[in-house]
Write a protein that holds these residues in place. Structure first.
Motif, short mmCIF file in Angstrom:
data_model
loop_
_atom_site.label_atom_id
_atom_site.label_comp_id
_atom_site.label_asym_id
_atom_site.label_seq_id
_atom_site.Cartn_x
_atom_site.Cartn_y
_atom_site.Cartn_z
N ASP A 12 0.76 -1.11 -0.06
CA ASP A 12 -0.02 -0.13 0.11
C ASP A 12 0.72 1.38 -0.06
OD1 ASP A 12 -2.30 -1.30 -0.01
OD2 ASP A 12 -2.56 -1.35 2.25
N VAL A 13 0.46 2.38 -0.58
CA VAL A 13 0.78 3.37 -0.58
C VAL A 13 -0.23 4.37 -0.47
CG1 VAL A 13 2.83 2.92 -2.19
CG2 VAL A 13 0.60 3.88 -3.15
N THR A 14 0.08 5.63 0.00
CA THR A 14 -0.90 6.81 0.50
C THR A 14 -0.53 7.90 -0.56
OG1 THR A 14 0.47 7.64 2.12
CG2 THR A 14 -1.39 6.22 2.74
N ALA A 15 -1.87 8.62 -0.88
CA ALA A 15 -1.42 9.79 -1.47
C ALA A 15 -2.99 10.93 -1.38
CB ALA A 15 -1.68 9.70 -3.36
N PHE A 16 -2.63 12.25 -1.58
CA PHE A 16 -3.97 13.05 -1.72
C PHE A 16 -4.54 13.32 -3.00
CE2 PHE A 16 -0.84 14.03 1.71
CZ PHE A 16 -1.55 14.10 2.84
N VAL A 17 -6.04 13.33 -2.74
CA VAL A 17 -6.82 13.69 -3.95
C VAL A 17 -7.47 14.90 -3.86
CG1 VAL A 17 -8.33 12.62 -5.54
CG2 VAL A 17 -6.73 10.98 -4.38
N LEU A 18 -7.52 15.66 -4.83
CA LEU A 18 -8.71 16.91 -4.93
C LEU A 18 -9.76 16.46 -5.68
CD1 LEU A 18 -9.34 20.06 -4.55
CD2 LEU A 18 -7.81 20.16 -6.55
N HIS A 19 -11.02 16.37 -5.00
CA HIS A 19 -12.06 15.88 -5.62
C HIS A 19 -13.20 16.83 -5.33
CE1 HIS A 19 -13.58 13.46 -2.22
NE2 HIS A 19 -12.39 13.67 -1.79
#
Length: 170
Positions: A12-19
């Motif tokens: 697993d990895v994490t990221a930020f998402v603009l939605h």
């Protein structure tokens, strides 16, 4: 752990998402994804509308979480609003024979106001309506006065300066 006790596995990895939607799912359209959580205004977005930045976790797909991962998870989004940057234009420098001039600034986005930046002492400048882009000003004496016109759109501000030269009648 992630999302209240879920553990990330080694893939697993994490990221930020603009939605565009609240909650714990990604509501299309998705405007961007990165590892920093810092986003700018993107094509297709509307100024003044609320968007959300969520942390997402899932299997690594080219450095970002794979939305097709059955364990893909989305944290509750942080609401953000982007405001348009105003562009203030105080108008051209003006001169007159007399003590009264009419200002001609732009209205742009946001609220505007005039302020005196510099005046020849001991003279003063009276601004008829400080929030009106096209207001009259009256000088108490002759000389050059500097005024600034500031547009403020929810904390995004811009200022421009204009010089006013009041001359005696020849």
């Amino acid at each position: 752990s992630h999302l209240g006790g879920h553990n990330l596995d080694p893939n697993d990895v994490t990221a930020f998402v603009l939605h565009s939607g609240p909650g714990t799912s990604l509501v299309p359209p998705v405007f961007g994804e990165n590892n920093s959580g810092t986003f700018s205004f993107q094509p297709g977005m509307v100024y003044g509308q609320t968007y959300y930045i969520s942390l997402v976790a899932g299997n690594n797909l080219l450095g970002l979480p794979d939305p097709a991962d059955p364990c893909f998870s989305v944290a509750q989004g942080q609401p953000v609003v982007f405001y348009q940057n105003p562009v203030a234009q105080a108008g051209v420098d003006l001169d007159t024979c007399g003590l009264v001039l009419l200002l001609n600034a732009n209205t742009g986005v946001g609220a505007g106001h005039w302020s005196v930046v510099a005046a020849p002492l001991p003279d003063t400048l009276a601004i008829t309506s400080v929030q009106n882009a096209n207001t009259a000003v009256t000088a108490s004496g002759y000389g050059t006065f500097l005024l600034s016109w500031t547009l403020d759109n929810n904390g995004c501000a811009d200022t421009d300066t204009v010089a006013l030269d009041f001359n005696g009648t020849p």
